[in-house]
Structures are given as C-alpha cells and as structure tokens.
Design a protein around this motif. Structure first.
Motif, PDB file in Angstrom:
ATOM      1  N   CYS A 195       0.838  -1.211   0.000  1.00  0.00           N
ATOM      2  CA  CYS A 195       0.000   0.000   0.000  1.00  0.00           C
ATOM      3  C   CYS A 195       0.864   1.250   0.000  1.00  0.00           C
ATOM      4  O   CYS A 195       0.599   2.198  -0.745  1.00  0.00           O
ATOM      5  CB  CYS A 195      -0.941   0.002   1.211  1.00  0.00           C
ATOM      6  SG  CYS A 195      -2.358  -1.074   1.028  1.00  0.00           S
ATOM      7  N   ARG A 196       1.890   1.248   0.822  1.00  0.00           N
ATOM      8  CA  ARG A 196       2.785   2.400   0.863  1.00  0.00           C
ATOM      9  C   ARG A 196       3.483   2.594  -0.486  1.00  0.00           C
ATOM     10  O   ARG A 196       3.600   3.705  -0.977  1.00  0.00           O
ATOM     11  CB  ARG A 196       3.824   2.234   1.972  1.00  0.00           C
ATOM     12  CG  ARG A 196       3.247   2.284   3.370  1.00  0.00           C
ATOM     13  CD  ARG A 196       3.393   3.651   3.987  1.00  0.00           C
ATOM     14  NE  ARG A 196       2.852   3.705   5.320  1.00  0.00           N
ATOM     15  CZ  ARG A 196       3.559   3.614   6.447  1.00  0.00           C
ATOM     16  NH1 ARG A 196       4.867   3.451   6.378  1.00  0.00           N
ATOM     17  NH2 ARG A 196       2.967   3.681   7.613  1.00  0.00           N
ATOM     18  N   GLN A 197       3.933   1.508  -1.079  1.00  0.00           N
ATOM     19  CA  GLN A 197       4.620   1.602  -2.370  1.00  0.00           C
ATOM     20  C   GLN A 197       3.701   2.160  -3.447  1.00  0.00           C
ATOM     21  O   GLN A 197       4.138   2.909  -4.310  1.00  0.00           O
ATOM     22  CB  GLN A 197       5.137   0.222  -2.799  1.00  0.00           C
ATOM     23  CG  GLN A 197       6.274  -0.289  -1.964  1.00  0.00           C
ATOM     24  CD  GLN A 197       6.658  -1.711  -2.306  1.00  0.00           C
ATOM     25  OE1 GLN A 197       5.917  -2.452  -2.953  1.00  0.00           O
ATOM     26  NE2 GLN A 197       7.848  -2.124  -1.863  1.00  0.00           N
TER      27      GLN A 197
ATOM     28  N   GLY B 115       1.088   4.075  -2.904  1.00  0.00           N
ATOM     29  CA  GLY B 115       0.450   5.322  -2.488  1.00  0.00           C
ATOM     30  C   GLY B 115      -1.033   5.149  -2.194  1.00  0.00           C
ATOM     31  O   GLY B 115      -1.816   6.080  -2.369  1.00  0.00           O
ATOM     32  N   ALA B 116      -1.408   3.965  -1.741  1.00  0.00           N
ATOM     33  CA  ALA B 116      -2.819   3.665  -1.459  1.00  0.00           C
ATOM     34  C   ALA B 116      -3.078   3.696   0.039  1.00  0.00           C
ATOM     35  O   ALA B 116      -2.187   3.421   0.843  1.00  0.00           O
ATOM     36  CB  ALA B 116      -3.189   2.286  -2.006  1.00  0.00           C
ATOM     37  N   GLU B 117      -4.313   4.007   0.383  1.00  0.00           N
ATOM     38  CA  GLU B 117      -4.734   3.969   1.784  1.00  0.00           C
ATOM     39  C   GLU B 117      -4.788   2.511   2.236  1.00  0.00           C
ATOM     40  O   GLU B 117      -5.454   1.688   1.606  1.00  0.00           O
ATOM     41  CB  GLU B 117      -6.118   4.611   1.914  1.00  0.00           C
ATOM     42  CG  GLU B 117      -6.606   4.763   3.326  1.00  0.00           C
ATOM     43  CD  GLU B 117      -5.830   5.798   4.122  1.00  0.00           C
ATOM     44  OE1 GLU B 117      -5.778   5.647   5.355  1.00  0.00           O
ATOM     45  OE2 GLU B 117      -5.285   6.746   3.531  1.00  0.00           O
TER      46      GLU B 117
ATOM     47  N   ARG C  53      -3.538   1.400  -9.390  1.00  0.00           N
ATOM     48  CA  ARG C  53      -2.336   2.106  -8.939  1.00  0.00           C
ATOM     49  C   ARG C  53      -1.087   1.338  -9.344  1.00  0.00           C
ATOM     50  O   ARG C  53      -1.117   0.126  -9.486  1.00  0.00           O
ATOM     51  CB  ARG C  53      -2.352   2.283  -7.420  1.00  0.00           C
ATOM     52  CG  ARG C  53      -3.463   3.182  -6.950  1.00  0.00           C
ATOM     53  CD  ARG C  53      -3.412   3.275  -5.430  1.00  0.00           C
ATOM     54  NE  ARG C  53      -4.440   4.156  -4.927  1.00  0.00           N
ATOM     55  CZ  ARG C  53      -4.252   5.430  -4.636  1.00  0.00           C
ATOM     56  NH1 ARG C  53      -3.072   5.980  -4.798  1.00  0.00           N
ATOM     57  NH2 ARG C  53      -5.244   6.157  -4.181  1.00  0.00           N
TER      58      ARG C  53
ATOM     59  N   GLY D 245       3.367   1.063  -8.733  1.00  0.00           N
ATOM     60  CA  GLY D 245       4.427   1.342  -7.781  1.00  0.00           C
ATOM     61  C   GLY D 245       4.717   0.218  -6.809  1.00  0.00           C
ATOM     62  O   GLY D 245       5.792   0.156  -6.234  1.00  0.00           O
TER      63      GLY D 245
ATOM     64  N   ASP E 245       9.187   5.171   7.073  1.00  0.00           N
ATOM     65  CA  ASP E 245       9.741   4.773   5.779  1.00  0.00           C
ATOM     66  C   ASP E 245       9.658   3.262   5.663  1.00  0.00           C
ATOM     67  O   ASP E 245      10.482   2.544   6.208  1.00  0.00           O
ATOM     68  CB  ASP E 245      11.185   5.231   5.652  1.00  0.00           C
ATOM     69  CG  ASP E 245      11.771   4.932   4.284  1.00  0.00           C
ATOM     70  OD1 ASP E 245      10.975   4.809   3.316  1.00  0.00           O
ATOM     71  OD2 ASP E 245      12.993   4.813   4.174  1.00  0.00           O
TER      72      ASP E 245
ATOM     73  N   ASN F 210       9.036   1.554   2.543  1.00  0.00           N
ATOM     74  CA  ASN F 210       9.167   1.059   1.179  1.00  0.00           C
ATOM     75  C   ASN F 210      10.389   0.201   1.078  1.00  0.00           C
ATOM     76  O   ASN F 210      10.672  -0.473   0.223  1.00  0.00           O
ATOM     77  CB  ASN F 210       9.223   2.200   0.174  1.00  0.00           C
ATOM     78  CG  ASN F 210       7.941   3.007   0.213  1.00  0.00           C
ATOM     79  OD1 ASN F 210       6.898   2.524   0.587  1.00  0.00           O
ATOM     80  ND2 ASN F 210       8.047   4.261  -0.169  1.00  0.00           N
TER      81      ASN F 210
END
Length: 106
Positions: A37-39, A41-43, A67, A69, A104, A106
């Motif tokens: 999700c972080r990679q 950019g999702a909630e 999405r 990433g 952080d 990712n």
C-alpha cells in the motif's frame, strides 16, 4: 523489535530472489499488504481481529486497483498466500499497527 523483523523478512523474501519466497503466516501477510500500500500510495485497508484473510486481501486488492508502484514480486506473494480461510489474529493486527507507525516502509 519482533514486529520489525517481520517487515525485514517480507522485504528480503520479495526483493532478493527472482521468484518471491512465500509468506508463511498472517504477520507476514499483514506486513506485506502494508508495504505494498505504501509503495502504491494507497490507503491501507482496515484490519480487524476475526476478519478472514480473504476479506483482508480483497480489501487490499481494491485499495491498490489501478495504482502502480507496488513491487510485483510482493504482489505475487500476497496473491499466492494460501491460508485464505484463516481469521486474522491479535499478532497480525499488532504487526500491522506497528507498521502504520513506521515512517519509511518502502
């Protein structure tokens, strides 16, 4: 510290090998979903004790739909997690909540 090791394990399993090593428990699944999700950019989806793994994974897949990433090998490991009928336990929830505090991931 135990929780951070789970995140390290997921990163190693999905970045150091051509084919990702399988996620072996709900803690790794929860960590992997949060990382992806972080990679992307999702909630991150809500995680509650007692929900099924399948329900949690489905919510995640909806959150990242469209999405880019997220590491494809990580996504593969999440999709291939075999224990979809299990119910999320306290340890998986604690692992997930710990990850939410990491700046952080990712």
């Amino acid at each position: 510290m135990t929780y951070s090791i789970v995140y390290d394990a997921v990163q190693i399993k999905t970045t150091h090998f051509e084919n990702p090593a399988p996620l072996i428990n709900m803690n790794e699944l929860a960590a992997g979903i949060l990382i992806a999700c972080r990679q992307a950019g999702a909630e991150p989806p809500e995680l509650t004790v007692g929900m099924s793994v399948n329900e949690f994974r489905t919510a995640f897949l909806q959150a990242i739909d469209g999405r880019e990433g997220a590491n494809p090998r990580l996504l593969s490991a999440i999709r291939e997690y075999p224990h979809e009928k299990l119910l999320i336990d306290e340890a998986a929830k604690a692992t997930y909540e710990f990850g939410l505090t990491l700046p952080d991931l990712n």
